[in-house]
Scaffold this motif. Structure first.
Motif, PDB file in Angstrom:
ATOM      1  N   TRP A 110       0.568  -0.827   0.148  1.00  0.00           N
ATOM      2  CA  TRP A 110      -0.147  -0.042  -0.074  1.00  0.00           C
ATOM      3  C   TRP A 110       0.659   1.431   0.190  1.00  0.00           C
ATOM      4  N   HIS A 111       0.524   2.341  -0.653  1.00  0.00           N
ATOM      5  CA  HIS A 111       0.818   3.803  -1.015  1.00  0.00           C
ATOM      6  C   HIS A 111       2.622   3.274  -1.150  1.00  0.00           C
ATOM      7  N   VAL A 112       3.029   2.155  -1.498  1.00  0.00           N
ATOM      8  CA  VAL A 112       3.932   2.518  -2.925  1.00  0.00           C
ATOM      9  C   VAL A 112       3.511   2.577  -4.379  1.00  0.00           C
ATOM     10  N   PRO A 113       4.785   3.160  -4.874  1.00  0.00           N
ATOM     11  CA  PRO A 113       4.529   3.989  -6.100  1.00  0.00           C
ATOM     12  C   PRO A 113       5.467   2.303  -7.045  1.00  0.00           C
ATOM     13  N   GLU A 116       8.678   1.445  -7.639  1.00  0.00           N
ATOM     14  CA  GLU A 116       8.524   0.346  -5.982  1.00  0.00           C
ATOM     15  C   GLU A 116       8.661  -0.776  -5.809  1.00  0.00           C
ATOM     16  N   HIS A 117       7.012  -1.242  -5.849  1.00  0.00           N
ATOM     17  CA  HIS A 117       6.074  -2.209  -5.534  1.00  0.00           C
ATOM     18  C   HIS A 117       6.649  -3.047  -6.051  1.00  0.00           C
ATOM     19  N   SER A 118       6.750  -4.434  -5.601  1.00  0.00           N
ATOM     20  CA  SER A 118       7.618  -5.883  -5.973  1.00  0.00           C
ATOM     21  C   SER A 118       6.766  -5.753  -7.528  1.00  0.00           C
ATOM     22  N   MET A 171      -1.128   0.825  -7.368  1.00  0.00           N
ATOM     23  CA  MET A 171      -1.340   0.498  -8.677  1.00  0.00           C
ATOM     24  C   MET A 171      -2.063  -0.794  -9.141  1.00  0.00           C
ATOM     25  N   PHE A 172      -1.185  -1.731  -8.847  1.00  0.00           N
ATOM     26  CA  PHE A 172      -1.517  -3.363  -9.343  1.00  0.00           C
ATOM     27  C   PHE A 172      -2.989  -3.697  -8.381  1.00  0.00           C
ATOM     28  N   TYR A 173      -3.253  -3.303  -7.640  1.00  0.00           N
ATOM     29  CA  TYR A 173      -5.227  -3.246  -6.348  1.00  0.00           C
ATOM     30  C   TYR A 173      -5.623  -2.285  -7.628  1.00  0.00           C
TER      31      TYR A 173
END
Length: 303
Positions: A110-113, A116-118, A171-173
């Motif tokens: 959450w709240h990760v661009p 930077e998100h896996s 973004m993915f969610y």
């Protein structure tokens, strides 16, 4: 009332949460319900949680229907094809398909661009949220459209209006949950000539097993979580969205909803059903008008 007596349903992803609540309420209305998931009493998914599809099937039967548990990984086409073949051999028909496969709570950052998100976790989330639904529809819809008035329910998080105006903090969610809404609309175009109906459905703030654990409460004392999060008083049990789906399935005029994005609270206002405590929480207007607006928690007029 047994309004669904003789109807055959498949709730794909019914191990826990909304899927379990929907399966139970379909059973309470008299349906035969196939419940699928990866976790059984002898094998657990990567969630490593205790809930099983056998438990869900037993709850369906206890509610008044017939629950049938089938272990299926909906990312494996061969397993889904075998499931649908079994339903056709045993029942000869399929009237209701609920695509509730998810299984990605542990993957969101959450709240990760996005940069930077896996990437591995993000792409896995999309596969669990989107590919599973498409695979299941591919195999199940030929059986659905053999009869008129079939219902396809694509389960998601958020209404079309809410998700269009609000970023879902990953973004993915965001892509996963918004894509399912569009998927329901597209399915509606494909099945309408067969007199079938497809909709997107969202619960409100769901008191799933995972959410109750997060707040360290149980269903019988869930209000205690308000001391930590006052807005939690707008939450709803999984049975509420279950009643929304069961009510749609029993509506002879259900095709008026074809292609639409619906919520449990919205349909409660139309059909008059309630949650297990007799209330009618209407979460999405509350989120916009109270919670997201930064106002103090006050469920007056929303429950």
């Amino acid at each position: 009332m047994k309004s669904l007596l003789g109807k055959i349903a498949l709730v794909a992803g019914a191990t826990r949460g909304a899927g379990r609540g929907i399966a139970i309420e379909l059973g309470a209305a008299g349906a035969t319900v196939y419940v699928t998931g990866r976790t059984t009493r002898s094998e657990r998914s990567e969630y490593n949680r205790a809930e099983t599809i056998e438990e869900t099937a037993e709850l369906v039967t206890k509610a008044g229907g017939q629950g049938i548990a089938v272990q299926v990984d909906h990312l494996v086409p061969e397993q889904v094809a075998a499931l649908v073949n079994r339903i056709e051999q045993e029942q000869g028909r399929l009237d209701i398909l609920v695509n509730d496969i998810w299984g990605a709570e542990n993957l969101a950052e959450w709240h990760v661009p996005v940069w930077e998100h896996s990437l591995d976790k993000g792409l896995r989330m999309l596969r669990l949220a989107i590919d599973t639904h498409l695979i299941t529809s591919h195999y199940a819809l030929p059986l659905i459209i053999k009869n008129k008035n079939g219902l396809i329910v694509e389960m998601t998080d958020g209404t079309a209006e809410y998700n269009q105006q609000n970023y879902r903090v990953s973004m993915f969610y965001d892509q996963a949950k918004t894509s399912v809404i569009r998927m329901a609309w597209a399915l509606a175009q494909e099945v309408k000539s067969f007199d079938c109906t497809a909709v997107a459905m969202t619960p409100g703030w769901l008191r799933s097993e995972i959410m109750l654990e997060h707040f360290k409460v149980k269903e019988d004392n869930w209000q205690d979580a308000a001391s930590t999060e006052p807005h939690f008083l707008i939450s709803e049990s999984p049975r509420y969205v279950g009643r929304a789906v069961a009510t749609l399935a029993g509506d002879p005029d259900v095709n008026r909803w074809n292609g639409q994005s619906l919520s449990s609270g919205q349909l409660a206002q139309v059909y008059g059903f309630t949650d297990v405590d007799g209330s009618q929480p209407n979460c999405w207007p509350y989120l916009v008008e109270v919670m997201d607006a930064g106002k103090p928690a006050d469920i007056s007029g929303y429950r």
